[in-house]
Design a protein around this motif. Structure first.
Motif, PDB file in Angstrom:
ATOM      1  N   ILE A   1      -5.871  16.070  10.988  1.00  0.00           N
ATOM      2  CA  ILE A   1      -5.130  15.254  10.377  1.00  0.00           C
ATOM      3  C   ILE A   1      -4.762  14.034  10.541  1.00  0.00           C
ATOM      4  CG2 ILE A   1      -3.214  14.932   8.828  1.00  0.00           C
ATOM      5  CD1 ILE A   1      -2.728  17.822   9.742  1.00  0.00           C
ATOM      6  N   SER A   2      -5.918  13.035   9.851  1.00  0.00           N
ATOM      7  CA  SER A   2      -5.582  11.274  10.351  1.00  0.00           C
ATOM      8  C   SER A   2      -4.492  10.640  10.667  1.00  0.00           C
ATOM      9  CB  SER A   2      -6.650  10.545   9.650  1.00  0.00           C
ATOM     10  OG  SER A   2      -6.309  10.400   8.329  1.00  0.00           O
ATOM     11  N   ASN A   3      -4.151   9.787  11.612  1.00  0.00           N
ATOM     12  CA  ASN A   3      -2.469   9.434  11.435  1.00  0.00           C
ATOM     13  C   ASN A   3      -1.532  10.064  11.349  1.00  0.00           C
ATOM     14  OD1 ASN A   3      -1.911   6.443  11.419  1.00  0.00           O
ATOM     15  ND2 ASN A   3      -1.212   6.148   8.936  1.00  0.00           N
ATOM     16  N   VAL A   4      -1.451  10.549  12.488  1.00  0.00           N
ATOM     17  CA  VAL A   4      -0.332  11.741  11.956  1.00  0.00           C
ATOM     18  C   VAL A   4       0.870  10.368  13.411  1.00  0.00           C
ATOM     19  CG1 VAL A   4       1.107  13.219  13.073  1.00  0.00           C
ATOM     20  CG2 VAL A   4      -1.139  13.989  11.930  1.00  0.00           C
ATOM     21  N   HIS A   5       1.604  10.137  13.176  1.00  0.00           N
ATOM     22  CA  HIS A   5       3.532   9.972  13.879  1.00  0.00           C
ATOM     23  C   HIS A   5       4.318   9.897  13.753  1.00  0.00           C
ATOM     24  CE1 HIS A   5       3.353   7.015  10.883  1.00  0.00           C
ATOM     25  NE2 HIS A   5       1.624   6.690  10.308  1.00  0.00           N
TER      26      HIS A   5
ATOM     27  N   ASP B   1      -0.616  20.160   6.007  1.00  0.00           N
ATOM     28  CA  ASP B   1      -0.220  19.608   6.970  1.00  0.00           C
ATOM     29  C   ASP B   1       0.550  20.113   7.885  1.00  0.00           C
ATOM     30  OD1 ASP B   1      -2.195  18.351   5.642  1.00  0.00           O
ATOM     31  OD2 ASP B   1      -1.618  16.422   5.549  1.00  0.00           O
ATOM     32  N   MET B   2       1.555  20.099   6.938  1.00  0.00           N
ATOM     33  CA  MET B   2       3.129  20.401   8.260  1.00  0.00           C
ATOM     34  C   MET B   2       2.414  22.038   9.187  1.00  0.00           C
ATOM     35  SD  MET B   2       4.950  18.152   8.401  1.00  0.00           S
ATOM     36  CE  MET B   2       6.428  18.770   9.241  1.00  0.00           C
ATOM     37  N   GLU B   3       2.596  23.024   8.321  1.00  0.00           N
ATOM     38  CA  GLU B   3       2.235  24.172   8.534  1.00  0.00           C
ATOM     39  C   GLU B   3       0.990  24.154   9.209  1.00  0.00           C
ATOM     40  OE1 GLU B   3       3.408  27.239   8.325  1.00  0.00           O
ATOM     41  OE2 GLU B   3       5.126  25.941   6.889  1.00  0.00           O
ATOM     42  N   ARG B   4      -0.136  23.491   9.430  1.00  0.00           N
ATOM     43  CA  ARG B   4      -1.294  23.333  10.527  1.00  0.00           C
ATOM     44  C   ARG B   4      -0.778  22.721  11.503  1.00  0.00           C
ATOM     45  NH1 ARG B   4      -4.838  21.437   6.743  1.00  0.00           N
ATOM     46  NH2 ARG B   4      -4.946  19.379   6.680  1.00  0.00           N
ATOM     47  N   LEU B   5       0.471  21.533  11.550  1.00  0.00           N
ATOM     48  CA  LEU B   5       0.740  20.248  12.716  1.00  0.00           C
ATOM     49  C   LEU B   5       1.994  22.216  13.798  1.00  0.00           C
ATOM     50  CD1 LEU B   5       2.018  17.656  11.425  1.00  0.00           C
ATOM     51  CD2 LEU B   5       0.063  18.415  12.592  1.00  0.00           C
ATOM     52  N   ARG B   6       2.237  22.813  12.815  1.00  0.00           N
ATOM     53  CA  ARG B   6       3.175  23.800  13.442  1.00  0.00           C
ATOM     54  C   ARG B   6       2.074  24.425  13.810  1.00  0.00           C
ATOM     55  NH1 ARG B   6       6.182  23.424   8.308  1.00  0.00           N
ATOM     56  NH2 ARG B   6       8.305  22.040   8.591  1.00  0.00           N
ATOM     57  N   SER B   7       1.500  25.308  13.478  1.00  0.00           N
ATOM     58  CA  SER B   7       0.935  26.191  14.059  1.00  0.00           C
ATOM     59  C   SER B   7      -0.140  26.249  15.317  1.00  0.00           C
ATOM     60  CB  SER B   7       0.072  26.387  13.456  1.00  0.00           C
ATOM     61  OG  SER B   7      -1.437  25.963  12.840  1.00  0.00           O
TER      62      SER B   7
ATOM     63  N   LYS C   1       0.634  -1.100  -0.201  1.00  0.00           N
ATOM     64  CA  LYS C   1       0.168  -0.142  -0.347  1.00  0.00           C
ATOM     65  C   LYS C   1       0.765   1.224   0.018  1.00  0.00           C
ATOM     66  CE  LYS C   1      -3.379  -2.246   2.466  1.00  0.00           C
ATOM     67  NZ  LYS C   1      -4.703  -2.335   3.134  1.00  0.00           N
ATOM     68  N   LEU C   2       0.277   2.288  -0.469  1.00  0.00           N
ATOM     69  CA  LEU C   2       1.643   3.753  -0.920  1.00  0.00           C
ATOM     70  C   LEU C   2       0.622   4.532   0.034  1.00  0.00           C
ATOM     71  CD1 LEU C   2       3.374   4.903  -2.797  1.00  0.00           C
ATOM     72  CD2 LEU C   2       1.635   5.974  -3.935  1.00  0.00           C
ATOM     73  N   LYS C   3       2.134   4.597   0.548  1.00  0.00           N
ATOM     74  CA  LYS C   3       1.548   4.927   2.325  1.00  0.00           C
ATOM     75  C   LYS C   3       2.153   6.950   1.824  1.00  0.00           C
ATOM     76  CE  LYS C   3       2.401   1.700   5.414  1.00  0.00           C
ATOM     77  NZ  LYS C   3       3.356   1.130   6.346  1.00  0.00           N
ATOM     78  N   LYS C   4       0.855   7.623   2.265  1.00  0.00           N
ATOM     79  CA  LYS C   4       1.356   9.256   1.519  1.00  0.00           C
ATOM     80  C   LYS C   4       1.721  10.204   3.291  1.00  0.00           C
ATOM     81  CE  LYS C   4      -3.444   9.085  -1.342  1.00  0.00           C
ATOM     82  NZ  LYS C   4      -4.577  10.462  -1.285  1.00  0.00           N
ATOM     83  N   PRO C   5       2.993  11.220   2.462  1.00  0.00           N
ATOM     84  CA  PRO C   5       3.204  11.685   3.339  1.00  0.00           C
ATOM     85  C   PRO C   5       2.551  13.419   3.514  1.00  0.00           C
ATOM     86  CG  PRO C   5       3.800  12.257   1.468  1.00  0.00           C
ATOM     87  CD  PRO C   5       2.803  11.048   0.923  1.00  0.00           C
ATOM     88  N   LEU C   6       2.924  13.618   4.537  1.00  0.00           N
ATOM     89  CA  LEU C   6       1.393  14.878   5.340  1.00  0.00           C
ATOM     90  C   LEU C   6       2.385  15.776   4.186  1.00  0.00           C
ATOM     91  CD1 LEU C   6       2.919  14.494   8.332  1.00  0.00           C
ATOM     92  CD2 LEU C   6       0.848  14.416   7.698  1.00  0.00           C
ATOM     93  N   SER C   7       1.162  16.846   3.504  1.00  0.00           N
ATOM     94  CA  SER C   7       1.467  17.415   2.769  1.00  0.00           C
ATOM     95  C   SER C   7       1.775  18.862   3.035  1.00  0.00           C
ATOM     96  CB  SER C   7      -0.135  18.149   2.094  1.00  0.00           C
ATOM     97  OG  SER C   7      -0.441  18.389   3.156  1.00  0.00           O
ATOM     98  N   GLU C   8       2.156  19.926   2.684  1.00  0.00           N
ATOM     99  CA  GLU C   8       2.767  21.182   3.245  1.00  0.00           C
ATOM    100  C   GLU C   8       1.940  22.075   3.890  1.00  0.00           C
ATOM    101  OE1 GLU C   8       4.811  23.632   0.217  1.00  0.00           O
ATOM    102  OE2 GLU C   8       5.984  22.469  -0.833  1.00  0.00           O
TER     103      GLU C   8
END
Length: 299
Positions: A241-245, A125-131, A116-123
């Motif tokens: 965002i689902s599945n953040v690890h 997504d990263m900005e939301r996590l940082r904020s 299964k192709l596992k997707k990375p976080l988008s840009e």
């Protein structure tokens, strides 16, 4: 009847125990980490107890029947391959050491897996996590994992003394007990500057930033792998965002580096992969970019 009952199920005898002990000593000397040794031990014990034979009596069909039994009992293909690899490692060692004349794993093929192709976080997504990261420590953890591509098990073991602040680098002890140098970010400096403790660990267990309060100093300790996972999962929920690890941040670091043109050999070195084939798995996540480029320049 009593004799028949005692011989119907064979558990380790002294010679079996010695063989297994020598195998684990050999693997420990090779640098296999404790968690991997424990995993090997669980798999080997379950296999030998189920087969009901002494090690020197085990043949290829015993392995086939056991794998079929695990498959019937809803064991995943990934777990089946892990069992096969562990048994292969053990019986290959037994053959090389002269314990067995023939390796029973030679004709046992790997289980075909649907990848299964596992997707990375988008840009975004990263900005939301940082904020949404509330503390300097949490911001630093996000930036550390993203900028270095480190495994969380590597990150939690880093000490302040491992950081080369002048060159912005950190020596990380990875799998196989090999050190590699990775880059760090400004957020790390801001977090460390905010601390008033004298503990050696780079990241501490101050989930709510409580290290700022002197009364809580005695509660501080090195952050655990589980605490990082919980923090990121909760942050992901807040961000929608689902599945953040941690490993998803590692995957994001790798795919981002590849998209920006870093040669795959350098990405392999950054991630600490023994084989470049492992690194190419992360490259699959850039397929969408290849498709867009093809549509732009060819179609």
């Amino acid at each position: 009847d009593k004799v028949a009952k005692e011989t119907s199920v064979v558990v380790y005898d002294n010679s079996d125990s010695q063989i297994i002990s020598k195998f684990f000593i050999a693997k420990a000397v090779e640098g296999l980490c404790q968690s991997s040794l424990d995993y090997y031990r669980v798999i080997l014990r379950a296999f030998i107890l189920h087969v009901g034979k002494h090690i020197k009596e085990i043949v290829t069909d015993d392995v086939r029947v056991y794998l079929a039994y695990k498959k019937i009992n809803k064991c995943s293909d990934n777990t089946l391959n892990n069992i096969r690899r562990t048994l292969s490692s053990f019986f290959t060692w037994c053959t090389e050491e002269g314990v067995l004349d023939r390796n029973p794993m030679l004709r046992i093929k790997g289980v075909r897996q649907v990848k299964k192709l596992k997707k990375p976080l988008s840009e975004d997504d990263m900005e939301r996590l940082r904020s949404l990261a509330r503390t300097k420590r949490n911001k630093a953890i996000i930036e550390f994992l993203f900028s270095t591509g480190c495994r969380v098990s590597e990150m939690v073991n880093v000490n302040l003394g491992d950081v080369d602040w002048q060159n912005g680098q950190i020596d990380v002890l990875g799998k196989g007990r090999k050190y590699r140098t990775v880059r760090c970010k400004i957020a790390l400096q801001e977090y460390v500057d905010s601390r008033t403790d004298d503990l050696e660990a780079l990241f501490l267990s101050d989930y709510e930033g409580m290290c700022q309060q002197i009364k809580d100093m005695n509660k501080l300790s090195r952050i655990s792998k589980g605490a990082v996972e919980i923090m990121l999962r909760n942050l992901g929920k807040k961000a929608g965002i689902s599945n953040v690890h941690p490993h998803r941040l590692r995957r994001t670091a790798a795919t981002t580096a590849l998209k920006r043109g870093m040669p795959i050999e350098q990405v392999q070195k950054m991630l600490g992969h023994e084989s470049i084939e492992t690194t190419t798995i992360y490259a699959q996540s850039t397929n969408d970019e290849v498709k867009l480029a093809h549509e732009k320049y060819i179609i």
